[in-house]
Scaffold this motif. Structure first.
Motif, PDB file in Angstrom:
ATOM      1  N   ALA A   1     -20.725  61.522  17.780  1.00 58.11           N
ATOM      2  CA  ALA A   1     -19.597  62.465  17.690  1.00 58.11           C
ATOM      3  C   ALA A   1     -18.426  61.879  16.911  1.00 58.11           C
ATOM      4  CB  ALA A   1     -19.137  62.888  19.081  1.00 58.11           C
ATOM      5  N   GLN A   2     -18.505  60.587  16.562  1.00 54.01           N
ATOM      6  CA  GLN A   2     -17.474  60.013  15.694  1.00 54.01           C
ATOM      7  C   GLN A   2     -17.407  60.721  14.345  1.00 54.01           C
ATOM      8  OE1 GLN A   2     -16.945  55.463  15.813  1.00 54.01           O
ATOM      9  NE2 GLN A   2     -19.073  55.772  16.430  1.00 54.01           N
ATOM     10  N   LEU A   3     -18.478  61.385  13.963  1.00 51.58           N
ATOM     11  CA  LEU A   3     -18.464  62.139  12.712  1.00 51.58           C
ATOM     12  C   LEU A   3     -17.336  63.163  12.699  1.00 51.58           C
ATOM     13  CD1 LEU A   3     -22.276  62.749  12.091  1.00 51.58           C
ATOM     14  CD2 LEU A   3     -20.721  61.412  10.645  1.00 51.58           C
ATOM     15  N   GLU A   4     -16.954  63.652  13.885  1.00 51.25           N
ATOM     16  CA  GLU A   4     -15.783  64.513  13.981  1.00 51.25           C
ATOM     17  C   GLU A   4     -14.590  63.777  14.561  1.00 51.25           C
ATOM     18  OE1 GLU A   4     -14.265  68.786  15.837  1.00 51.25           O
ATOM     19  OE2 GLU A   4     -16.376  68.249  15.931  1.00 51.25           O
ATOM     20  N   GLY A   5     -14.844  62.915  15.522  1.00 50.03           N
ATOM     21  CA  GLY A   5     -13.761  62.250  16.240  1.00 50.03           C
ATOM     22  C   GLY A   5     -12.966  61.275  15.399  1.00 50.03           C
ATOM     23  N   SER A   6     -13.564  60.777  14.314  1.00 54.21           N
ATOM     24  CA  SER A   6     -12.850  59.843  13.430  1.00 54.21           C
ATOM     25  C   SER A   6     -13.143  60.212  11.976  1.00 54.21           C
ATOM     26  CB  SER A   6     -13.270  58.397  13.688  1.00 54.21           C
ATOM     27  OG  SER A   6     -12.729  57.548  12.691  1.00 54.21           O
ATOM     28  N   LYS A   7     -12.144  60.742  11.312  1.00 49.53           N
ATOM     29  CA  LYS A   7     -12.327  61.090   9.899  1.00 49.53           C
ATOM     30  C   LYS A   7     -12.563  59.842   9.066  1.00 49.53           C
ATOM     31  CE  LYS A   7      -9.688  65.385  10.234  1.00 49.53           C
ATOM     32  NZ  LYS A   7      -9.577  65.350  11.717  1.00 49.53           N
ATOM     33  N   GLY A   8     -11.940  58.741   9.457  1.00 47.97           N
ATOM     34  CA  GLY A   8     -12.148  57.489   8.736  1.00 47.97           C
ATOM     35  C   GLY A   8     -13.587  57.005   8.849  1.00 47.97           C
TER      36      GLY A   8
ATOM     37  N   ASP B   1     -16.024  56.471   5.579  1.00 45.66           N
ATOM     38  CA  ASP B   1     -16.690  55.189   5.323  1.00 45.66           C
ATOM     39  C   ASP B   1     -18.200  55.368   5.224  1.00 45.66           C
ATOM     40  OD1 ASP B   1     -14.233  53.974   5.361  1.00 45.66           O
ATOM     41  OD2 ASP B   1     -14.490  53.011   7.317  1.00 45.66           O
ATOM     42  N   LEU B   2     -18.761  56.233   6.086  1.00 39.66           N
ATOM     43  CA  LEU B   2     -20.196  56.500   6.046  1.00 39.66           C
ATOM     44  C   LEU B   2     -20.579  57.145   4.709  1.00 39.66           C
ATOM     45  CD1 LEU B   2     -22.547  57.687   8.759  1.00 39.66           C
ATOM     46  CD2 LEU B   2     -22.345  59.174   6.768  1.00 39.66           C
ATOM     47  N   CYS B   3     -19.740  58.045   4.227  1.00 30.46           N
ATOM     48  CA  CYS B   3     -20.006  58.684   2.931  1.00 30.46           C
ATOM     49  C   CYS B   3     -19.997  57.659   1.809  1.00 30.46           C
ATOM     50  CB  CYS B   3     -18.964  59.769   2.659  1.00 30.46           C
ATOM     51  SG  CYS B   3     -19.148  61.260   3.663  1.00 30.46           S
ATOM     52  N   ARG B   4     -19.008  56.785   1.836  1.00 29.69           N
ATOM     53  CA  ARG B   4     -18.903  55.766   0.777  1.00 29.69           C
ATOM     54  C   ARG B   4     -20.125  54.852   0.797  1.00 29.69           C
ATOM     55  NH1 ARG B   4     -13.548  52.512   1.044  1.00 29.69           N
ATOM     56  NH2 ARG B   4     -12.744  54.158  -0.325  1.00 29.69           N
ATOM     57  N   ALA B   5     -20.547  54.445   1.977  1.00 29.89           N
ATOM     58  CA  ALA B   5     -21.655  53.503   2.093  1.00 29.89           C
ATOM     59  C   ALA B   5     -22.994  54.124   1.702  1.00 29.89           C
ATOM     60  CB  ALA B   5     -21.733  52.968   3.525  1.00 29.89           C
TER      61      ALA B   5
ATOM     62  N   ILE C   1     -22.604  59.621  -0.431  1.00 31.59           N
ATOM     63  CA  ILE C   1     -22.517  61.044  -0.096  1.00 31.59           C
ATOM     64  C   ILE C   1     -21.272  61.602  -0.779  1.00 31.59           C
ATOM     65  CG2 ILE C   1     -22.154  62.686   1.784  1.00 31.59           C
ATOM     66  CD1 ILE C   1     -23.755  60.676   3.556  1.00 31.59           C
ATOM     67  N   PRO C   2     -21.397  62.663  -1.582  1.00 29.02           N
ATOM     68  CA  PRO C   2     -20.248  63.152  -2.345  1.00 29.02           C
ATOM     69  C   PRO C   2     -19.099  63.633  -1.462  1.00 29.02           C
ATOM     70  CG  PRO C   2     -22.254  64.431  -2.853  1.00 29.02           C
ATOM     71  CD  PRO C   2     -22.614  63.427  -1.833  1.00 29.02           C
ATOM     72  N   THR C   3     -17.925  63.049  -1.691  1.00 33.10           N
ATOM     73  CA  THR C   3     -16.718  63.413  -0.963  1.00 33.10           C
ATOM     74  C   THR C   3     -15.520  62.991  -1.813  1.00 33.10           C
ATOM     75  OG1 THR C   3     -15.611  63.311   1.211  1.00 33.10           O
ATOM     76  CG2 THR C   3     -16.493  61.249   0.340  1.00 33.10           C
ATOM     77  N   ALA C   4     -14.316  63.343  -1.376  1.00 35.05           N
ATOM     78  CA  ALA C   4     -13.122  62.993  -2.147  1.00 35.05           C
ATOM     79  C   ALA C   4     -12.800  61.502  -2.011  1.00 35.05           C
ATOM     80  CB  ALA C   4     -11.935  63.817  -1.654  1.00 35.05           C
TER      81      ALA C   4
ATOM     82  N   MET D   1     -27.042  57.915  10.119  1.00 36.49           N
ATOM     83  CA  MET D   1     -26.716  57.816  11.546  1.00 36.49           C
ATOM     84  C   MET D   1     -27.888  57.249  12.334  1.00 36.49           C
ATOM     85  SD  MET D   1     -23.580  58.775  11.908  1.00 36.49           S
ATOM     86  CE  MET D   1     -23.366  59.231  13.637  1.00 36.49           C
ATOM     87  N   ALA D   2     -29.100  57.688  12.019  1.00 31.18           N
ATOM     88  CA  ALA D   2     -30.276  57.158  12.715  1.00 31.18           C
ATOM     89  C   ALA D   2     -30.446  55.673  12.429  1.00 31.18           C
ATOM     90  CB  ALA D   2     -31.519  57.938  12.291  1.00 31.18           C
ATOM     91  N   ALA D   3     -30.241  55.284  11.174  1.00 31.42           N
ATOM     92  CA  ALA D   3     -30.378  53.875  10.798  1.00 31.42           C
ATOM     93  C   ALA D   3     -29.339  53.003  11.486  1.00 31.42           C
ATOM     94  CB  ALA D   3     -30.270  53.723   9.283  1.00 31.42           C
ATOM     95  N   ALA D   4     -28.184  53.592  11.786  1.00 29.15           N
ATOM     96  CA  ALA D   4     -27.105  52.851  12.449  1.00 29.15           C
ATOM     97  C   ALA D   4     -27.285  52.806  13.967  1.00 29.15           C
ATOM     98  CB  ALA D   4     -25.761  53.480  12.102  1.00 29.15           C
ATOM     99  N   GLY D   5     -28.360  53.400  14.474  1.00 23.98           N
ATOM    100  CA  GLY D   5     -28.626  53.361  15.906  1.00 23.98           C
ATOM    101  C   GLY D   5     -27.878  54.410  16.697  1.00 23.98           C
TER     102      GLY D   5
END
Length: 419
Positions: A97-104, A108-112, A115-118, A249-253
């Motif tokens: 749920a951090q995907l919503e709970g933390s925008k940061g 960071d997940l997108c950058r790593a 994944i296209p984002t601003a 997310m699956a790879a990160a456990g």
């Protein structure tokens, strides 16, 4: 099966309405529910963000599936407690749920994972935020890092507006990101770890005023489908954004299970992620539920039990749906409460219309307002124009002196269709 639904808003009323129509649903309990949800479910007054209370209610009621409506119980770990108790739950773990709970976290997940984002910068203090602003041109987007009920985003067009946003967040963490040009659309996908299936598209109207003006709200209306998200763009969003997120997310456990709501900006370069929500949007959910066919409860159970790949793909009607929010005077600031609401049944007499309760309470004298967004008037039609006409015809039947609504929901799409 016996099903427990957590939440008390318009989204949950729409979910309850749809789940109760499912052949596999034998009984439905809602916690805490509202007067609208009480039409479809037995309401029980517990805190949906209290893991122990939710587990106890589920055990006492022989619940086979818990469906979590809002984000707060998910971030509080309710889904974790239910899984630990051996109870199937539609909704992600607190870690996912951090995907919503933390925008940061999401940025960071997108950058790593490419994944296209601003472009963005994360900051932890006012001073750092002010220093980071120099790397961005105006307009610039400033976001409080945590949960903000859809209202923690400021698009600053001047340096003064950016400073005001930084002051409002205070010393807490922020995400500052480049402004993306394009049109927004929402894509809802079912995910049970790494298997992802697109469910439906929608477009929300966040601004309080007509012509998309004024401050952001939780949403003043929505429609589904969103034609601007073409089949080709939806496929790109699934392949470039949603599926890579699920794999990461699956790879990160912390595998994601539930509905993943991708807020997208459709740019000249293709779809880019604005942000994720880890539950159905509100009011998008109210526009999507009337379009879903088949046994929806069984579909949710398949997600909760890791069987999404084994069941038939979701079926959607070819109809168009529009939801118009009736809010209480003063929203999104300090809304008026206690105002009488009458003639909802007259609104529902309009063909194709269901009125979902978003912020109502039952008083001695009848139905009254208890929240900012009070009713979600939803209509189906063969076309978006027909759905819109029915929704506004229904709203005109309602007697709610303290209420207001936008009269232009769907305006961009309807203008395109008329051009």
């Amino acid at each position: 099966m016996n099903i427990l639904l957590l939440g008390s808003g318009g989204r949950e009323d729409a979910l309850a309405w749809r789940i109760r129509q499912s052949p596999s649903c034998e009984a439905l309990i809602a916690a805490p529910g509202n007067p609208g949800i009480a039409r479809w479910a037995q309401c029980v007054a517990i805190d949906p963000a209290d893991p122990a209370a939710v587990v106890a209610l589920a055990r006492a009621s022989d619940i086979a599936l818990v469906v979590v409506g809002p984000e707060a119980p998910l971030v509080a770990g309710v889904a974790d407690a239910l899984r630990a108790a051996g109870i199937a739950v539609f909704g992600p773990s607190a870690a996912a749920a951090q995907l919503e709970g933390s925008k940061g976290f999401t940025k960071d997940l997108c950058r790593a994972n490419a994944i296209p984002t601003a472009a963005y910068v994360r900051t932890e203090s006012r001073e750092a935020a002010r220093a980071a602003l120099g790397a961005f041109s105006l307009p610039v987007v400033l976001k409080a890092d945590g949960l903000a009920a859809g209202k923690g985003v400021v698009i600053a067009t001047t340096a003064d507006e950016a400073e005001q946003a930084i002051e409002a967040v205070g010393e807490g963490p922020m995400v500052i990101e480049a402004f993306l040009e394009g049109e927004e659309a929402s894509l809802f996908s079912l995910v049970d770890g790494e298997t992802c299936v697109a469910l439906a598209s929608a477009q929300d109207h966040k601004r309080v005023g007509e012509g998309d003006t004024g401050p952001n709200t939780g949403g003043m209306g929505a429609y589904s489908p969103a034609p601007v998200l073409t089949a080709e763009l939806e496929q790109r969003a699934m392949d470039e954004i949603v599926r890579p997120t699920a794999r990461a997310m699956a790879a990160a456990g912390m595998p994601f299970s539930g509905v993943l709501y991708a807020g997208l900006m459709l740019t000249d370069e293709g779809p880019k992620l604005i942000e994720y929500n880890v539950r159905f949007g509100d009011p998008e959910c109210e526009a999507i539920m009337p379009r879903i066919e088949g046994d929806f409860a069984e579909l949710l159970h398949a997600v909760a039990s890791g069987r999404l790949g084994e069941v038939a793909a979701p079926e959607l009607s070819a109809s168009h749906a529009m939801t118009v929010i009736v809010a209480a005077r003063g929203y999104p600031g300090t809304p008026a409460s206690g105002g009488a609401i009458r003639a909802v049944e007259s609104a529902e007499a309009v063909e194709g219309v269901t009125v979902f309760h978003a912020g109502t309470a039952q008083a001695e004298a009848g139905l009254v307002a208890r929240g900012g967004r009070v009713l979600a008037v939803t209509a189906l039609g063969k076309t978006l124009a027909q759905a819109r006409a029915r929704a506004y015809r229904a709203i005109d039947q309602i007697d709610f002196a303290d209420g207001f609504h936008r009269r232009d929901i769907g305006w961009r799409e309807l203008e395109r269709q008329e051009a």
